[in-house]
Design a protein around this motif. Structure first.
Motif, PDB file in Angstrom:
ATOM      1  N   ASP A   2       0.832  -1.201   0.000  1.00  0.00           N
ATOM      2  CA  ASP A   2       0.000   0.000   0.000  1.00  0.00           C
ATOM      3  C   ASP A   2       0.872   1.258   0.000  1.00  0.00           C
ATOM      4  O   ASP A   2       2.102   1.189   0.032  1.00  0.00           O
ATOM      5  CB  ASP A   2      -0.989  -0.007   1.164  1.00  0.00           C
ATOM      6  CG  ASP A   2      -0.344   0.117   2.530  1.00  0.00           C
ATOM      7  OD1 ASP A   2       0.885   0.224   2.628  1.00  0.00           O
ATOM      8  OD2 ASP A   2      -1.097   0.137   3.521  1.00  0.00           O
ATOM      9  N   LEU A   3       0.241   2.412  -0.043  1.00  0.00           N
ATOM     10  CA  LEU A   3       0.967   3.670  -0.145  1.00  0.00           C
ATOM     11  C   LEU A   3       1.907   3.894   1.039  1.00  0.00           C
ATOM     12  O   LEU A   3       3.038   4.362   0.858  1.00  0.00           O
ATOM     13  CB  LEU A   3      -0.017   4.837  -0.267  1.00  0.00           C
ATOM     14  CG  LEU A   3       0.600   6.221  -0.407  1.00  0.00           C
ATOM     15  CD1 LEU A   3       1.549   6.293  -1.605  1.00  0.00           C
ATOM     16  CD2 LEU A   3      -0.480   7.275  -0.514  1.00  0.00           C
ATOM     17  N   VAL A   4       1.481   3.551   2.242  1.00  0.00           N
ATOM     18  CA  VAL A   4       2.352   3.722   3.414  1.00  0.00           C
ATOM     19  C   VAL A   4       3.611   2.889   3.260  1.00  0.00           C
ATOM     20  O   VAL A   4       4.714   3.373   3.506  1.00  0.00           O
ATOM     21  CB  VAL A   4       1.603   3.373   4.722  1.00  0.00           C
ATOM     22  CG1 VAL A   4       2.565   3.334   5.901  1.00  0.00           C
ATOM     23  CG2 VAL A   4       0.489   4.377   4.989  1.00  0.00           C
ATOM     24  N   ASP A   5       3.478   1.646   2.832  1.00  0.00           N
ATOM     25  CA  ASP A   5       4.646   0.788   2.629  1.00  0.00           C
ATOM     26  C   ASP A   5       5.583   1.387   1.581  1.00  0.00           C
ATOM     27  O   ASP A   5       6.806   1.396   1.753  1.00  0.00           O
ATOM     28  CB  ASP A   5       4.228  -0.620   2.188  1.00  0.00           C
ATOM     29  CG  ASP A   5       3.493  -1.381   3.271  1.00  0.00           C
ATOM     30  OD1 ASP A   5       3.710  -1.089   4.461  1.00  0.00           O
ATOM     31  OD2 ASP A   5       2.691  -2.260   2.920  1.00  0.00           O
ATOM     32  N   THR A   6       5.010   1.880   0.495  1.00  0.00           N
ATOM     33  CA  THR A   6       5.812   2.480  -0.571  1.00  0.00           C
ATOM     34  C   THR A   6       6.564   3.704  -0.059  1.00  0.00           C
ATOM     35  O   THR A   6       7.768   3.858  -0.309  1.00  0.00           O
ATOM     36  CB  THR A   6       4.918   2.876  -1.767  1.00  0.00           C
ATOM     37  OG1 THR A   6       4.254   1.701  -2.244  1.00  0.00           O
ATOM     38  CG2 THR A   6       5.734   3.499  -2.881  1.00  0.00           C
ATOM     39  N   LEU A   7       5.873   4.573   0.659  1.00  0.00           N
ATOM     40  CA  LEU A   7       6.514   5.775   1.197  1.00  0.00           C
ATOM     41  C   LEU A   7       7.627   5.420   2.188  1.00  0.00           C
ATOM     42  O   LEU A   7       8.697   6.032   2.177  1.00  0.00           O
ATOM     43  CB  LEU A   7       5.481   6.674   1.878  1.00  0.00           C
ATOM     44  CG  LEU A   7       4.490   7.361   0.957  1.00  0.00           C
ATOM     45  CD1 LEU A   7       3.399   8.049   1.771  1.00  0.00           C
ATOM     46  CD2 LEU A   7       5.185   8.344   0.040  1.00  0.00           C
ATOM     47  N   GLU A  26      -6.076   7.795   9.593  1.00  0.00           N
ATOM     48  CA  GLU A  26      -5.487   6.487   9.892  1.00  0.00           C
ATOM     49  C   GLU A  26      -4.168   6.296   9.146  1.00  0.00           C
ATOM     50  O   GLU A  26      -3.189   5.789   9.710  1.00  0.00           O
ATOM     51  CB  GLU A  26      -6.467   5.369   9.553  1.00  0.00           C
ATOM     52  CG  GLU A  26      -7.636   5.313  10.508  1.00  0.00           C
ATOM     53  CD  GLU A  26      -8.613   4.208  10.172  1.00  0.00           C
ATOM     54  OE1 GLU A  26      -8.235   3.254   9.458  1.00  0.00           O
ATOM     55  OE2 GLU A  26      -9.759   4.307  10.629  1.00  0.00           O
ATOM     56  N   MET A  27      -4.127   6.696   7.883  1.00  0.00           N
ATOM     57  CA  MET A  27      -2.895   6.570   7.112  1.00  0.00           C
ATOM     58  C   MET A  27      -1.795   7.461   7.704  1.00  0.00           C
ATOM     59  O   MET A  27      -0.651   7.043   7.832  1.00  0.00           O
ATOM     60  CB  MET A  27      -3.113   6.936   5.654  1.00  0.00           C
ATOM     61  CG  MET A  27      -1.886   6.675   4.802  1.00  0.00           C
ATOM     62  SD  MET A  27      -2.153   7.162   3.111  1.00  0.00           S
ATOM     63  CE  MET A  27      -1.147   8.609   3.056  1.00  0.00           C
ATOM     64  N   VAL A  28      -2.160   8.677   8.053  1.00  0.00           N
ATOM     65  CA  VAL A  28      -1.194   9.606   8.634  1.00  0.00           C
ATOM     66  C   VAL A  28      -0.602   9.017   9.915  1.00  0.00           C
ATOM     67  O   VAL A  28       0.610   9.055  10.124  1.00  0.00           O
ATOM     68  CB  VAL A  28      -1.857  10.982   8.913  1.00  0.00           C
ATOM     69  CG1 VAL A  28      -0.965  11.854   9.765  1.00  0.00           C
ATOM     70  CG2 VAL A  28      -2.201  11.673   7.605  1.00  0.00           C
ATOM     71  N   GLN A  29      -1.440   8.440  10.741  1.00  0.00           N
ATOM     72  CA  GLN A  29      -0.954   7.853  11.987  1.00  0.00           C
ATOM     73  C   GLN A  29      -0.017   6.675  11.732  1.00  0.00           C
ATOM     74  O   GLN A  29       0.927   6.467  12.489  1.00  0.00           O
ATOM     75  CB  GLN A  29      -2.121   7.400  12.862  1.00  0.00           C
ATOM     76  CG  GLN A  29      -2.857   8.568  13.475  1.00  0.00           C
ATOM     77  CD  GLN A  29      -4.017   8.128  14.333  1.00  0.00           C
ATOM     78  OE1 GLN A  29      -4.825   7.291  13.925  1.00  0.00           O
ATOM     79  NE2 GLN A  29      -4.107   8.677  15.515  1.00  0.00           N
TER      80      GLN A  29
END
Length: 67
Positions: A2-7, A26-29
């Motif tokens: 997902d985007l968090v993993d990529t970042l 939730e993503m920000v956290q």
């Protein structure tokens, strides 16, 4: 992935900070270690993620909670 993993991968591989403008709390956290929170262009809180997410002004502005 997902985007968090990529970042997180990009951040680790390049050793750089990532500026993320996002409203998905939730993503920000999951991703951020430090937050700067704006409400209509005015800074209302900044600091470590857990601390900022507990701030009354942030909760009112982004989570709709009455404090």
């Amino acid at each position: 992935m997902d985007l968090v993993d990529t970042l997180q991968t990009v951040q680790q591989e390049r050793g750089t900070a990532v500026l993320l403008v996002e409203h998905d709390v939730e993503m920000v956290q999951r991703f951020a270690t430090r937050l700067y929170v704006l409400d209509f262009g005015t800074l209302i809180a900044s600091g470590p993620t857990d601390e900022v997410m507990g701030d009354a002004a942030v909760r009112r502005a982004y989570l709709g909670e009455l404090v």
